[in-house]
Enzyme design. Structure first.
Site, PDB file in Angstrom:
ATOM      1  N   LEU A  13       0.861  -1.168   0.000  1.00 24.77           N
ATOM      2  CA  LEU A  13       0.000   0.000   0.000  1.00 24.77           C
ATOM      3  C   LEU A  13       0.896   1.216   0.000  1.00 24.77           C
ATOM      4  O   LEU A  13       1.383   1.640   1.035  1.00 24.77           O
ATOM      5  CB  LEU A  13      -0.884   0.007   1.247  1.00 24.77           C
ATOM      6  CG  LEU A  13      -1.584  -1.324   1.537  1.00 24.77           C
ATOM      7  CD1 LEU A  13      -2.142  -1.327   2.946  1.00 24.77           C
ATOM      8  CD2 LEU A  13      -2.693  -1.587   0.551  1.00 24.77           C
ATOM      9  N   GLY A  14       1.208   1.753  -1.199  1.00 25.63           N
ATOM     10  CA  GLY A  14       2.033   2.958  -1.309  1.00 25.63           C
ATOM     11  C   GLY A  14       1.421   4.050  -0.490  1.00 25.63           C
ATOM     12  O   GLY A  14       1.969   4.480   0.503  1.00 25.63           O
ATOM     13  N   THR A  15       0.295   4.499  -0.883  1.00 28.88           N
ATOM     14  CA  THR A  15      -0.694   5.113  -0.008  1.00 28.88           C
ATOM     15  C   THR A  15      -0.557   6.552   0.406  1.00 28.88           C
ATOM     16  O   THR A  15       0.540   7.089   0.586  1.00 28.88           O
ATOM     17  CB  THR A  15      -0.799   4.288   1.295  1.00 28.88           C
ATOM     18  OG1 THR A  15      -1.157   2.973   0.962  1.00 28.88           O
ATOM     19  CG2 THR A  15      -1.842   4.834   2.229  1.00 28.88           C
ATOM     20  N   THR A  16      -1.754   7.134   0.576  1.00 23.92           N
ATOM     21  CA  THR A  16      -1.875   8.340   1.383  1.00 23.92           C
ATOM     22  C   THR A  16      -2.982   8.051   2.381  1.00 23.92           C
ATOM     23  O   THR A  16      -4.104   7.708   1.990  1.00 23.92           O
ATOM     24  CB  THR A  16      -2.298   9.534   0.508  1.00 23.92           C
ATOM     25  OG1 THR A  16      -1.405   9.654  -0.568  1.00 23.92           O
ATOM     26  CG2 THR A  16      -2.304  10.802   1.326  1.00 23.92           C
ATOM     27  N   GLY A 145       2.496   9.050   0.134  1.00 23.78           N
ATOM     28  CA  GLY A 145       1.935  10.296  -0.381  1.00 23.78           C
ATOM     29  C   GLY A 145       1.897  11.413   0.637  1.00 23.78           C
ATOM     30  O   GLY A 145       1.747  12.576   0.281  1.00 23.78           O
TER      31      GLY A 145
END
Lengths: 215, 208
Positions: A13-16, A145
């Site tokens: 989950l790269g994610t913000t 992010g």
């Protein structure tokens, strides 16, 4: 270039992710992208996971690790609330998951934000970074992010916002992060938790708030 | 001296004779590493399915699809193998990755779920199968190379999941896995629609 044409990386989950306390509750927000290397394994993921009636966890890091952690947390919180005969506090949830994370820190890659509402303390947000540790905050951002929106959230956060102000704040912030971070994208999911219960909202990818970039 | 050696010989025979039951056994990894060193790359490859598996939710349920080629390097080991495994009467599972891993994991889960079904007296739910599979794979930290597409219908409706070898789960209306997943997902992104009819759905999965 020697890379096979199918995904070989473990989904992450790269994610913000973020959570914000407002007057009476919390608003949690996240993007919806799960990547396996450069392939998007899930473009509509739900990164805000329920662990109890009014306690949710935003997940970032390894998809497998964070799903396993929240499954365990859900189990332990469920059992704990049976012993307590009432809903557990957000602080308990945060410290429980921290114990799991810290004890296994060498084998896990998970950054979480635990947030919710409980009877004793009202709305709370706790940030649990990669190595463990529990940091109570009024607003918290996480994931790859988040680096791009520190300025925005620090400048625009206000204490005791209304629910609508907080929801707009979260959607704007996640939208800005998605615009700059390749590992974040898809739609924006928000969860609003207060004494009145839980509200889930969805902002589709083509209806993201038009903020910044000269709009 | 001689007695110690005799004793340790008996103990090592005893350890071989008395095996712990159940589960996987990684005892041979040391031997394999040694062989790999000695034979310098001329080892036989484990049968690995270069695969496309896919699933969609259609109006009345779930459609699962898979190709039938199993390869050993450049050779087609089995031109017509079954990659859609029976889990329970109402749940099936496609497997990609190492053929043996998929075969054993799904068979093991099918057996456990039959016992679960008998002890609960209820039809098995898809989410139960998925949780048991994902927890199992997470325990082995990705060393069991099974990428799965699980679909089924239960009392709560039709459900479709993809499970990755490290144990993460995605619940979606259409999923693809295996080396052909990129090509297949492009067909689904183009042709899938909500409450798709069965014939259209079958053709879409076939095309993907």
């Amino acid at each position: 270039t020697g890379n096979p044409p199918y995904p070989t990386d473990d989904p992450a989950l790269g994610t913000t992710i973020m959570a914000v306390v407002y007057d009476g509750g919390v608003v949690m927000g996240a993007d919806s992208r799960t990547s396996a290397g450069s392939y998007i394994a899930n473009r509509a993921a739900d990164k805000i996971t329920l662990v109890h009636d009014s306690i949710f966890v935003c997940r970032s890091g390894s998809a497998a690790d964070t799903q396993a952690l929240t499954d365990y947390l859900k189990l332990y919180l469920g059992m704990h609330s049976l012993d307590l005969e009432e809903a557990p506090s957000v602080q308990t949830a945060a410290h429980l998951i921290n114990q799991l994370l810290y004890s296994n820190k060498n084998h896990l890659m998970a950054g979480m934000i635990v947030a919710g509402w409980d009877k004793r303390n009202g709305p709370s947000v706790f940030n649990i970074p990669l190595g463990g540790g529990v940091i109570p905050e009024l607003y918290s951002i996480g994931g790859s992010g988040s680096s791009y929106i520190y300025g925005y959230v620090d400048a625009n956060f206000k204490k005791n916002m209304t629910k609508e102000e907080a929801q707009t704040f979260v959607k704007n912030a996640v939208s800005l992060a998605i615009a700059r971070d390749g590992s974040s994208g898809g739609l924006i999911r928000t969860v609003t938790i207060s004494a009145d219960g839980v509200e889930r909202e969805l902002v589709l990818g083509d209806k993201l708030p038009k903020i910044g970039f000269g709009q | 001296g001689r007695q110690e050696r005799h004793l340790s010989f008996i103990i090592s025979i005893h350890m071989f004779a008395v095996r712990e039951s159940g589960g996987f056994d990684f005892d041979l990894t040391a031997r394999n590493a040694r062989l790999e060193n000695d034979m310098k790359g001329a080892l036989p490859k484990a049968k690995k399915t270069g695969t496309t598996i896919a699933g969609i939710i259609f109006k009345d349920g779930v459609i699962l699809g898979a190709d039938t080629r199993a390869t050993e390097g450049p050779i087609v080991a089995d031109p017509n193998c079954f990659k859609i495994h029976y889990i329970t009467k109402n749940i099936y599972c496609c497997g990609a990755g190492t053929a043996a891993d998929c075969e054993f994991v799904t068979a093991n889960m099918s057996s456990q779920l039959e016992l679960h079904r008998l002890s609960t007296g209820r039809e098995v739910r898809v989410v139960t199968a998925v949780k048991m599979l994902s927890h199992f794979l997470f325990k082995y930290q990705g060393h069991i190379s099974a990428a799965l597409v699980i679909g089924g219908v239960d009392c709560t409706g039709s459900h479709l999941y993809s499970v990755w070898p490290h144990g993460s789960v995605d619940k979606l209306p259409f999923v693809t896995m295996g080396s052909g997943c990129l090509a297949a997902i492009s067909m689904f992104e183009h042709g899938y629609k909500d409450a798709i009819e069965k014939d259209e759905g079958v053709n879409l999965v076939r095309a993907a």
